[in-house]
Design an enzyme around this catalytic site. Structure first.
Site, PDB file in Angstrom:
ATOM      1  N   VAL A  64       1.041  -0.950  -0.052  1.00  0.00           N
ATOM      2  CA  VAL A  64       0.305  -0.132   0.249  1.00  0.00           C
ATOM      3  C   VAL A  64       0.734   1.230   0.087  1.00  0.00           C
ATOM      4  CG1 VAL A  64      -1.983   1.043   1.654  1.00  0.00           C
ATOM      5  CG2 VAL A  64      -2.055  -1.344   1.388  1.00  0.00           C
ATOM      6  N   GLY A  79       1.272   4.921  -0.166  1.00  0.00           N
ATOM      7  CA  GLY A  79       0.977   6.556   1.122  1.00  0.00           C
ATOM      8  C   GLY A  79       0.075   6.621   1.720  1.00  0.00           C
ATOM      9  N   GLY A 109      -3.053   8.779   1.897  1.00  0.00           N
ATOM     10  CA  GLY A 109      -3.683  10.118   2.217  1.00  0.00           C
ATOM     11  C   GLY A 109      -4.832   9.746   2.485  1.00  0.00           C
ATOM     12  N   SER A 110      -5.773   9.959   1.447  1.00  0.00           N
ATOM     13  CA  SER A 110      -7.493   8.954   2.516  1.00  0.00           C
ATOM     14  C   SER A 110      -8.483   8.031   2.327  1.00  0.00           C
ATOM     15  CB  SER A 110      -8.364   9.686   1.431  1.00  0.00           C
ATOM     16  OG  SER A 110      -9.736  10.357   2.160  1.00  0.00           O
ATOM     17  N   ASP A 112      -2.710  12.235  -7.253  1.00  0.00           N
ATOM     18  CA  ASP A 112      -2.551  12.353  -8.717  1.00  0.00           C
ATOM     19  C   ASP A 112      -1.415  13.424  -9.402  1.00  0.00           C
ATOM     20  OD1 ASP A 112      -4.915  11.769  -8.888  1.00  0.00           O
ATOM     21  OD2 ASP A 112      -6.064  13.224  -8.583  1.00  0.00           O
ATOM     22  N   ALA A 113      -0.627  14.327  -8.814  1.00  0.00           N
ATOM     23  CA  ALA A 113       0.285  14.863  -9.128  1.00  0.00           C
ATOM     24  C   ALA A 113       1.635  14.394  -8.677  1.00  0.00           C
ATOM     25  CB  ALA A 113       0.021  16.359  -8.130  1.00  0.00           C
ATOM     26  N   ALA A 114       2.025  13.412  -7.711  1.00  0.00           N
ATOM     27  CA  ALA A 114       3.089  12.683  -7.211  1.00  0.00           C
ATOM     28  C   ALA A 114       2.880  11.387  -8.856  1.00  0.00           C
ATOM     29  CB  ALA A 114       2.686  12.077  -5.929  1.00  0.00           C
ATOM     30  N   LYS A 121     -16.414   4.055  -3.724  1.00  0.00           N
ATOM     31  CA  LYS A 121     -17.278   5.459  -4.117  1.00  0.00           C
ATOM     32  C   LYS A 121     -17.455   6.203  -2.747  1.00  0.00           C
ATOM     33  CE  LYS A 121     -16.278   4.809  -7.030  1.00  0.00           C
ATOM     34  NZ  LYS A 121     -15.594   5.694  -8.352  1.00  0.00           N
ATOM     35  N   ASP A 175     -15.551  11.008 -11.861  1.00  0.00           N
ATOM     36  CA  ASP A 175     -14.697  11.050 -10.098  1.00  0.00           C
ATOM     37  C   ASP A 175     -14.298  12.251 -10.049  1.00  0.00           C
ATOM     38  OD1 ASP A 175     -14.102   9.614  -7.693  1.00  0.00           O
ATOM     39  OD2 ASP A 175     -12.400  10.984  -8.244  1.00  0.00           O
ATOM     40  N   GLU A 222     -17.408  15.075  -7.128  1.00  0.00           N
ATOM     41  CA  GLU A 222     -16.309  16.113  -6.245  1.00  0.00           C
ATOM     42  C   GLU A 222     -16.754  17.477  -6.710  1.00  0.00           C
ATOM     43  OE1 GLU A 222     -12.355  14.195  -5.144  1.00  0.00           O
ATOM     44  OE2 GLU A 222     -12.021  15.583  -6.629  1.00  0.00           O
ATOM     45  N   GLU A 249     -21.954   7.767  -8.329  1.00  0.00           N
ATOM     46  CA  GLU A 249     -21.011   9.107  -8.315  1.00  0.00           C
ATOM     47  C   GLU A 249     -21.773  10.075  -7.854  1.00  0.00           C
ATOM     48  OE1 GLU A 249     -17.897   8.943  -8.390  1.00  0.00           O
ATOM     49  OE2 GLU A 249     -16.948   7.688  -9.689  1.00  0.00           O
TER      50      GLU A 249
END
Length: 574
Positions: free
Chosen positions: A113, A115, A117-118, A185-187, A236, A299, A303, A469
């Site tokens: 796993v 990272g 994050g969320s 995403d950026a990473a 989701k 997605d 949001e 979604e």
């Protein structure tokens, strides 16, 4: 094609990896228009006024691909009636299916796993707990940068250096059979080709919970390595809800957060089973198919819409409006925010969108219709813009550019304004049975939800994806947290991409509704009866009805003891 082929060579001279990302994303709109990243089901060879691309609704009898599995027992359900009749495959989850996970994961020794994050804390813990319950010797290992502030957070829930379940990121990637890449995403865009993919074992499975990485690679003319599986499992709901409902599922079978899954690349012939096993192991009560491309578009769009950005803007605007009409601040908050996070979304969760309207008396139905009629088109205007921005790559590019500024301009909290201070006072004195179902609030909120649904359907997305979604994630994952802790808390406790999107688009919804919808209400504009008829007859109601039968028998517990790490101290790290 020529532009894409030239991009890698041109970008070699660029000093900044983030700038490369900005360049590639500017091409995504062109790629989408010519079939490169358009969602499955679109006919992309039709144009309006010569040059303006507009998605065309797929044929009514075309559904998503029907998946095959030899390990699990899938079901084929009817999700909508004629004239848009569709059937879709799903896999029903539950703890009684856990015993099949070891067969789906056959041959695996380690899951990494990557990272924290969320999603990573929830999915990592859920996988670990499921495999432990099964007596499996598959090890779940968290991989982090050694300087990561999340190292301590992972240790708090039992991942340690001593037993080899908390290791440096490169070690976890190199040694794992399933690498769940759950960094930002950026990473992913900056690091995948240089720091991640070269370390993956031949025959390993790259697991994603977001489809963005595919769009990045396609637009710079790159592909995933051909000797690995590439799959997606996308819950989701935000990570803490994935963990809390899994914990509840230990006593109530089937409690969890729905997930979409996708198989983008199957190098070993077992990618589908691995993806489905992953979805079952993290506690998903039902799993449906998508593609990385569809997931990416729906997605990020969702949001910014009804999940976070739109509801934020709706509450702010209605709160001010009701005060201007003579309500006290506490009454105004009850009739705006409390009405949405309470009776409106709770009714939708268990009985469907249409039932909110059908339960009203004649006078309230008239108020609902007037509000719905006034709000639908202004809301859809903003939502269509968001979808175009996401599809074109502009929205993600803005997130990446903010990442470059993050050290100078970190994301601040939004709970300091008058609206949210009043909200805290109202929640402290709340009597659940006294929360009103305001018909105007319901009309505005549901008009926005339906507009979001219609934009996705017109762009060719499947009903399972649309409902999950735009409806289920809102009413079963996010709104319960909003009801317990506030909209501001929810906005501030999601991923960086989601938090930025909400802050950017909430003011647009607030402005458009106030300037157009509420002006029409003040001027007693006639109800658009055609629009109301379309609302009542919308095929999505059948899909929502089916999904309501698949929901867990319990509501999410948003407070109390948990290892979900859903406190803001985990989001706003120093």
């Amino acid at each position: 094609k020529a532009a894409i082929e030239q991009t890698p060579q041109q970008t070699k001279t660029m000093a900044s990896g983030a700038f490369r990302v900005a360049v590639f994303l500017s091409l995504v709109c062109s790629i989408a228009a010519f079939g490169g990243v358009a969602p499955r089901g679109l006919f992309t060879n039709r144009f309006v006024s010569g040059t303006n691309f507009r998605p065309v609704l797929r044929k009514a009898n075309i559904g998503p691909m029907m998946f095959e599995t030899k390990v699990f027992q899938k079901e084929t359900l009817k999700f909508s009636n004629a004239p848009d009749e569709t059937y879709e495959d799903i896999l029903r989850g539950g703890r009684d299916k856990f015993k099949l996970v070891t067969k789906a994961f056959e041959g695996m020794k380690q899951i990494g796993v990557i990272g924290w994050g969320s999603q990573a804390p929830a999915q990592g813990q859920n996988l670990r707990d499921t495999l432990k319950e099964l007596g499996s010797d598959i090890k779940v290992t968290v991989g982090l940068r050694e300087s990561s502030p999340s190292w301590k957070s992972a240790k708090l829930v039992g991942f340690t250096e001593a037993d080899g379940t908390l290791v440096p990121q490169d070690k976890a990637i190199r040694e794992s059979d399933l690498v769940m890449l759950l960094i930002s995403d950026a990473a992913q865009a900056t690091d995948y080709k240089t720091k991640i993919e070269p370390l993956l074992k031949k025959g390993a499975t790259l697991g994603l919970s977001h489809g963005f990485l595919l769009g990045y690679l396609e637009s710079i003319g790159e592909k995933f390595r051909s000797d690995i599986n590439v799959v997606l499992v996308a819950p989701k709901g935000m990570g803490p809800s994935v963990r809390r409902l899994y914990e509840q599922g230990k006593s109530v079978n089937g409690a969890g957060i729905n997930s979409s899954f996708a198989v983008h690349q199957d190098a070993t012939g077992r990618a589908t089973e691995i993806a489905l096993g992953w979805g079952i192991a993290i506690g998903s009560p039902f799993i449906f198919e998508t593609t990385l491309k569809d997931e990416y578009c729906s997605d990020i769009y969702g949001e910014r819409g009804i999940l976070l950005g739109a509801v934020h803007g709706i509450v702010e605007g209605l709160f001010r409006r009701y005060i201007s009409q003579g309500m006290t601040p506490h009454e105004a908050f009850k009739h705006s925010c409390e009405s949405i996070t309470g009776p409106i979304t709770k009714t939708i969760s268990k009985e469907g969108i249409l039932k909110v309207y059908e339960r009203m008396g004649a006078a309230d139905k008239a108020k609902f219709e007037q509000a719905y009629s006034a709000a639908y088109k202004p809301a859809k205007d903003v939502l269509a813009e968001i979808y175009d921005e996401v599809r074109s790559g502009n929205e993600i590019r803005s997130v990446i550019m903010h990442g470059n500024r993050f050290a100078k301009f970190p994301i601040g909290k939004i709970d300091g304004t008058y609206t949210w201070k009043v909200g805290a006072e109202v929640r402290a004195k709340r009597v659940e049975s006294e929360i009103p179902l305001n018909p105007v609030t319901a009309g505005v909120y549901i008009a926005t939800m339906m507009a979001q649904i219609d934009v996705l359907r017109e762009a060719g997305h499947s009903y399972t994806e649309i409902v999950n979604e735009s409806v289920i994630e809102a009413v079963d994952s996010l709104c319960p947290y909003m009801h317990a802790k506030g909209v501001a808390f929810m906005v501030d406790n999601c991923s960086r991409t989601a938090r930025l999107g909400s802050r950017k688009w909430a003011p647009r919804f607030d402005y458009m509704l106030e300037q157009q919808a509420y002006a029409d209400l003040d001027n007693n504009a006639p109800i658009n009866q055609e629009l109301i008829a379309q609302f009542k007859a919308n095929p999505v109601h059948k899909a929502v009805e089916v999904c309501c039968t698949l929901r867990p028998s319990v509501d999410i517990s948003t407070t109390g003891a948990s290892t979900a790490q859903d406190d803001l101290s985990f989001t706003f790290r120093q």
